[in-house]
Design a protein around this motif. Structure first.
Motif, PDB file in Angstrom:
ATOM      1  N   UNK A 161       0.975  -1.210  -0.184  1.00  0.00           N
ATOM      2  CA  UNK A 161       0.098  -0.019   0.091  1.00  0.00           C
ATOM      3  C   UNK A 161       0.925   1.268  -0.256  1.00  0.00           C
ATOM      4  N   UNK A 162       0.554   1.982  -0.872  1.00  0.00           N
ATOM      5  CA  UNK A 162       1.373   3.448  -0.999  1.00  0.00           C
ATOM      6  C   UNK A 162       0.323   4.549  -0.753  1.00  0.00           C
ATOM      7  N   UNK A 163       0.844   5.379   0.418  1.00  0.00           N
ATOM      8  CA  UNK A 163      -0.008   6.513   0.834  1.00  0.00           C
ATOM      9  C   UNK A 163       0.917   7.654   0.692  1.00  0.00           C
ATOM     10  N   UNK A 164       0.907   8.462  -0.301  1.00  0.00           N
ATOM     11  CA  UNK A 164       1.857   9.586  -0.383  1.00  0.00           C
ATOM     12  C   UNK A 164       3.229   9.077  -0.320  1.00  0.00           C
ATOM     13  N   UNK A 165       3.964   9.604   0.735  1.00  0.00           N
ATOM     14  CA  UNK A 165       5.408   9.208   0.771  1.00  0.00           C
ATOM     15  C   UNK A 165       5.559   7.942   1.896  1.00  0.00           C
ATOM     16  N   UNK A 166       4.464   7.219   2.189  1.00  0.00           N
ATOM     17  CA  UNK A 166       4.394   5.996   3.081  1.00  0.00           C
ATOM     18  C   UNK A 166       4.308   4.964   2.403  1.00  0.00           C
ATOM     19  N   UNK A 167       5.107   3.863   2.338  1.00  0.00           N
ATOM     20  CA  UNK A 167       4.931   2.645   1.750  1.00  0.00           C
ATOM     21  C   UNK A 167       4.999   1.588   2.811  1.00  0.00           C
ATOM     22  N   UNK A 168       4.030   0.766   2.712  1.00  0.00           N
ATOM     23  CA  UNK A 168       3.841  -0.520   3.669  1.00  0.00           C
ATOM     24  C   UNK A 168       3.714  -1.766   2.918  1.00  0.00           C
ATOM     25  N   UNK A 169       4.132  -2.818   3.217  1.00  0.00           N
ATOM     26  CA  UNK A 169       3.965  -3.958   2.804  1.00  0.00           C
ATOM     27  C   UNK A 169       3.500  -5.322   3.811  1.00  0.00           C
ATOM     28  N   UNK A 170       2.621  -6.229   3.456  1.00  0.00           N
ATOM     29  CA  UNK A 170       2.066  -7.012   4.222  1.00  0.00           C
ATOM     30  C   UNK A 170       2.819  -8.176   4.933  1.00  0.00           C
ATOM     31  N   UNK A 171       3.798  -8.674   4.074  1.00  0.00           N
ATOM     32  CA  UNK A 171       4.462  -9.919   4.656  1.00  0.00           C
ATOM     33  C   UNK A 171       5.894 -10.035   3.880  1.00  0.00           C
ATOM     34  N   UNK A 172       6.591 -11.269   4.067  1.00  0.00           N
ATOM     35  CA  UNK A 172       7.834 -11.368   3.162  1.00  0.00           C
ATOM     36  C   UNK A 172       7.519 -11.554   1.702  1.00  0.00           C
ATOM     37  N   UNK A 173       6.626 -11.829   1.090  1.00  0.00           N
ATOM     38  CA  UNK A 173       6.256 -11.791  -0.081  1.00  0.00           C
ATOM     39  C   UNK A 173       6.170 -10.343  -0.852  1.00  0.00           C
ATOM     40  N   UNK A 174       5.878  -9.109   0.087  1.00  0.00           N
ATOM     41  CA  UNK A 174       5.676  -8.021  -0.389  1.00  0.00           C
ATOM     42  C   UNK A 174       6.996  -7.004  -0.302  1.00  0.00           C
ATOM     43  N   UNK A 175       8.020  -7.746   0.165  1.00  0.00           N
ATOM     44  CA  UNK A 175       9.161  -6.923   0.333  1.00  0.00           C
ATOM     45  C   UNK A 175       9.828  -6.323  -0.920  1.00  0.00           C
ATOM     46  N   UNK A 176      10.140  -7.341  -1.817  1.00  0.00           N
ATOM     47  CA  UNK A 176      10.467  -6.655  -3.309  1.00  0.00           C
ATOM     48  C   UNK A 176       9.547  -5.523  -3.842  1.00  0.00           C
ATOM     49  N   UNK A 177       8.217  -5.947  -3.793  1.00  0.00           N
ATOM     50  CA  UNK A 177       7.568  -4.944  -4.383  1.00  0.00           C
ATOM     51  C   UNK A 177       7.448  -3.662  -3.700  1.00  0.00           C
ATOM     52  N   UNK A 178       7.413  -3.833  -2.409  1.00  0.00           N
ATOM     53  CA  UNK A 178       7.459  -2.400  -1.381  1.00  0.00           C
ATOM     54  C   UNK A 178       8.787  -1.464  -1.779  1.00  0.00           C
ATOM     55  N   UNK A 179       9.951  -2.399  -1.948  1.00  0.00           N
ATOM     56  CA  UNK A 179      11.360  -1.568  -2.221  1.00  0.00           C
ATOM     57  C   UNK A 179      10.968  -0.961  -3.828  1.00  0.00           C
ATOM     58  N   UNK A 180      10.398  -1.734  -4.490  1.00  0.00           N
ATOM     59  CA  UNK A 180      10.029  -1.031  -6.004  1.00  0.00           C
ATOM     60  C   UNK A 180       9.349   0.117  -5.851  1.00  0.00           C
ATOM     61  N   UNK A 181       8.320   0.281  -4.830  1.00  0.00           N
ATOM     62  CA  UNK A 181       7.730   1.520  -4.756  1.00  0.00           C
ATOM     63  C   UNK A 181       8.465   2.675  -4.105  1.00  0.00           C
ATOM     64  N   UNK A 182       9.231   2.237  -3.290  1.00  0.00           N
ATOM     65  CA  UNK A 182      10.307   3.352  -2.625  1.00  0.00           C
ATOM     66  C   UNK A 182      11.085   3.848  -3.834  1.00  0.00           C
ATOM     67  N   UNK A 183      11.636   2.895  -4.643  1.00  0.00           N
ATOM     68  CA  UNK A 183      12.359   3.361  -5.744  1.00  0.00           C
ATOM     69  C   UNK A 183      11.726   4.501  -6.619  1.00  0.00           C
ATOM     70  N   UNK A 184      10.453   4.031  -7.151  1.00  0.00           N
ATOM     71  CA  UNK A 184       9.600   4.797  -7.899  1.00  0.00           C
ATOM     72  C   UNK A 184       9.405   6.190  -7.057  1.00  0.00           C
ATOM     73  N   UNK A 185       8.921   6.169  -6.050  1.00  0.00           N
ATOM     74  CA  UNK A 185       8.757   7.474  -5.401  1.00  0.00           C
ATOM     75  C   UNK A 185      10.119   8.317  -5.181  1.00  0.00           C
ATOM     76  N   UNK A 186      11.337   7.903  -5.063  1.00  0.00           N
ATOM     77  CA  UNK A 186      12.303   8.485  -5.102  1.00  0.00           C
ATOM     78  C   UNK A 186      12.812   8.870  -6.466  1.00  0.00           C
ATOM     79  N   UNK A 187      12.412   8.246  -7.455  1.00  0.00           N
ATOM     80  CA  UNK A 187      12.649   8.652  -8.694  1.00  0.00           C
ATOM     81  C   UNK A 187      11.716  10.153  -9.108  1.00  0.00           C
ATOM     82  N   UNK A 188      10.377  10.003  -8.656  1.00  0.00           N
ATOM     83  CA  UNK A 188       9.598  10.994  -8.829  1.00  0.00           C
ATOM     84  C   UNK A 188      10.103  12.464  -8.062  1.00  0.00           C
ATOM     85  N   UNK A 189      10.603  12.137  -6.927  1.00  0.00           N
ATOM     86  CA  UNK A 189      11.458  13.383  -5.975  1.00  0.00           C
ATOM     87  C   UNK A 189      12.632  13.919  -6.683  1.00  0.00           C
ATOM     88  N   UNK A 190      13.311  13.017  -7.435  1.00  0.00           N
ATOM     89  CA  UNK A 190      14.709  13.484  -8.141  1.00  0.00           C
ATOM     90  C   UNK A 190      14.158  14.299  -9.432  1.00  0.00           C
TER      91      UNK A 190
END
Length: 224
Positions: free
Chosen positions: A189-218
């Motif tokens: 779940x992405x809510x603004x600049x807060x990214x949260x994932x539910x379980x181990x299966x979500x870790x990679x997708x959560x990290x990808x979401x962070x990378x996407x947000x940082x790209x927007x900031x850059x």
């Protein structure tokens, strides 16, 4: 950009006699995503030193690479929050004891978030958000949509009566809207600049979401 991955220092699973720590894939897979995207990544733990670990898979190349480079870590309270563009709280059951209501973690989270950075967490990692208040006194998660290890998943692993509290319930009590997905399936779940994932299966997708947000900031910085 510079990203901080934070790990638990707690190694005892309640009164079960079992050991715990950070769940290795929840740190290793985000670390791999972040470094592949060209970001600088630091790793810290609550108390510093060599953090206890749980759930490691020797057959996973990403985990092997991450653990090969993981030695002594700095304690969170020795770091400058403003040195980081994002913080990622890896999970593992150990976090349920030393992440919530932790003054150093709260300060780190608040200062990164209020300076325009990204705050992210996965599985039990969102326990770091419990007790975090912004400068106006409101809980960070209030009015925000979040994912975290669900009550049903905690029951499925047999630890409902072992953990200090149920994470989804605690976040909800602080005003968050918990958005669960199917048990043990990826849910981010992405809510603004807060990214949260539910379980181990979500870790990679959560990290990808962070990378996407940082790209927007850059990109925003480049356009400014």
């Amino acid at each position: 950009m510079r990203i901080l991955i934070v790990l638990t220092s707690h190694d005892t699973l309640g009164d079960t006699g079992r050991k715990t720590g950070f769940y290795v894939s929840e740190a290793a897979h985000p670390w791999e995503v972040f470094t592949a995207a060209g970001h600088e990544v630091d790793v810290a733990s609550v108390r510093g030193g060599v953090p206890p670990r749980d759930g490691d898979d020797p057959a996973d190349p990403a985990q092997h690479r991450f653990l090969s480079g993981l030695g002594e870590t700095p304690a969170v309270d020795t770091l400058d929050p403003l040195a980081y563009d994002a913080v990622f709280f890896a999970g593992g059951h150990g976090t349920m004891w030393d992440f919530p209501d932790n003054l150093a973690l709260s300060r780190l989270t608040r200062e990164i978030f209020e300076s325009g950075g990204v705050v992210a967490a996965v599985c039990h990692g969102p326990s770091a958000l419990a007790g975090v208040t912004l400068s106006d006194g409101s809980p960070l998660v209030s009015g925000r949509r979040v994912a975290a290890f669900t009550n049903e998943e905690e029951e499925a692993v047999g630890l409902t009566s072992v953990v200090p509290f149920l994470l989804a319930d605690r976040l909800t009590a602080e005003g968050a809207t918990h958005v669960p997905g199917p048990g043990f399936a990826a849910q981010v779940v992405v809510d603004g600049r807060l990214v949260t994932g539910q379980n181990p299966a979500s870790a990679r997708d959560a990290a990808e979401a962070v990378v996407g947000l940082l790209s927007e900031v850059r990109l925003g910085d480049m356009r400014a």
